[in-house]
Design an enzyme around this catalytic site. Structure first.
Site, PDB file in Angstrom:
ATOM      1  N   CYS A 195     -28.774 -61.807  28.561  1.00  0.00           N
ATOM      2  CA  CYS A 195     -29.903 -61.152  27.875  1.00  0.00           C
ATOM      3  C   CYS A 195     -31.085 -62.100  27.754  1.00  0.00           C
ATOM      4  O   CYS A 195     -32.240 -61.679  27.887  1.00  0.00           O
ATOM      5  CB  CYS A 195     -29.487 -60.699  26.469  1.00  0.00           C
ATOM      6  N   ARG A 227     -27.356 -52.293  29.448  1.00  0.00           N
ATOM      7  CA  ARG A 227     -28.679 -52.726  29.933  1.00  0.00           C
ATOM      8  C   ARG A 227     -29.367 -51.519  30.579  1.00  0.00           C
ATOM      9  O   ARG A 227     -29.145 -51.230  31.753  1.00  0.00           O
ATOM     10  CB  ARG A 227     -28.523 -53.856  30.959  1.00  0.00           C
TER      11      ARG A 227
HETATM   12  C1  BEZ Z   1     -24.954 -61.694  27.965  1.00  0.00           C
HETATM   13  O1  BEZ Z   1     -24.690 -62.780  28.449  1.00  0.00           O
HETATM   14  O2  BEZ Z   1     -26.119 -61.343  27.776  1.00  0.00           O
HETATM   15  C2  BEZ Z   1     -23.844 -60.787  27.589  1.00  0.00           C
HETATM   16  C3  BEZ Z   1     -22.704 -60.770  28.366  1.00  0.00           C
HETATM   17  C4  BEZ Z   1     -21.665 -59.902  28.028  1.00  0.00           C
HETATM   18  C5  BEZ Z   1     -21.780 -59.088  26.920  1.00  0.00           C
HETATM   19  C6  BEZ Z   1     -22.950 -59.084  26.177  1.00  0.00           C
HETATM   20  C7  BEZ Z   1     -23.982 -59.933  26.511  1.00  0.00           C
END
Ligand code: BEZ
Length: 219
Positions: free
Chosen positions: A53, A130
């Site tokens: 993110c 996302r």
């Molecule tokens: C992330 O790295 O943004 C992420 C990865 C897995 C679940 C939620 C966020």
């Protein structure tokens, strides 16, 4: 067999974007009053202070001028508190120099995420997937992307899609596979025998056949 899958309603392409009132990092936003006469790209991320993110939100901030150039406002969202958003924005600025100064919705009650189908409980019951919504100035949803939690989006493709939508609207043409600005576009296929005969006789476009014709548009 009983279906135990959890679902929420999902907005579709062509639907009007659901209205909402939400707390964001730039203050309260009532969507129907926001970004009048502009496009909006609204996107969700699973959680603040997570690695993928952080790369994605930084990507939006770093390319923000290109969205502005395309008469487009950005709105982010996650199911986190406003305090978390502010702390994360500040942390990203301190660590990387990138400032996430577009509004980020603090959707703790998941109202907006559910209205936009960003909460997909068989992927996660507590984090938004996302999603990217491309919303035109009449507030109609024109394109939707959904990515899972573990795969980050592609900023070049997000910008290419926005340019393709705007170019298609402006010139009443369609975009072929892998179209990018400057490439030839698809001329709408004929809908009557007369239009078909005209297209067959037309030497101004590049034709595979009467129903598949391309032309260049100077900008
Ligand atoms: C992330 O790295 O943004 C992420 C990865 C897995 C679940 C939620 C966020």
């Amino acid at each position: 067999m009983e279906n135990t899958e959890k679902t929420y309603s999902m907005p579709r392409i062509g639907d009007m974007a659901p209205d909402f009132n939400a707390q964001t990092t730039i203050g309260n936003i009532k969507f129907s009053d926001y970004a009048k006469d502009k496009w909006v790209v609204m996107f969700s991320h699973p959680a603040d202070f997570t690695p993928v993110c952080t790369t994605e939100m930084s990507g939006f901030a770093q390319r923000q001028a290109e969205f502005t150039e395309l008469n487009t406002e950005l709105i982010g969202l996650s199911i986190d508190s406003i305090h978390s958003h502010l702390a994360w924005v500040n942390n990203v600025k301190e660590k990387t120099g990138v400032y996430l100064n577009f509004p980020i919705i603090a959707d703790l009650d998941m109202k907006v995420a559910k209205a936009y189908g960003m909460l997909q409980p068989n992927e996660s019951e507590t984090a938004a997937v996302r999603a990217v919504f491309f919303i035109d100035p009449s507030k109609k949803i024109r394109l939707i992307m959904y990515y899972p939690l573990n795969v980050g989006r592609n900023m070049d493709e997000i910008l290419r899609s926005l340019k393709a939508l705007q170019f298609s609207d402006k010139h009443k043409v369609a975009m072929p596979l892998n179209w990018k600005p400057g490439d030839k576009v698809i001329v709408p296929p004929p809908k009557t025998l007369q239009e078909m005969e005209n297209r067959i006789a037309d030497t101004s476009c590049e034709k595979v056949d009467f129903y598949l014709a391309k032309k260049s548009i100077e900008v």
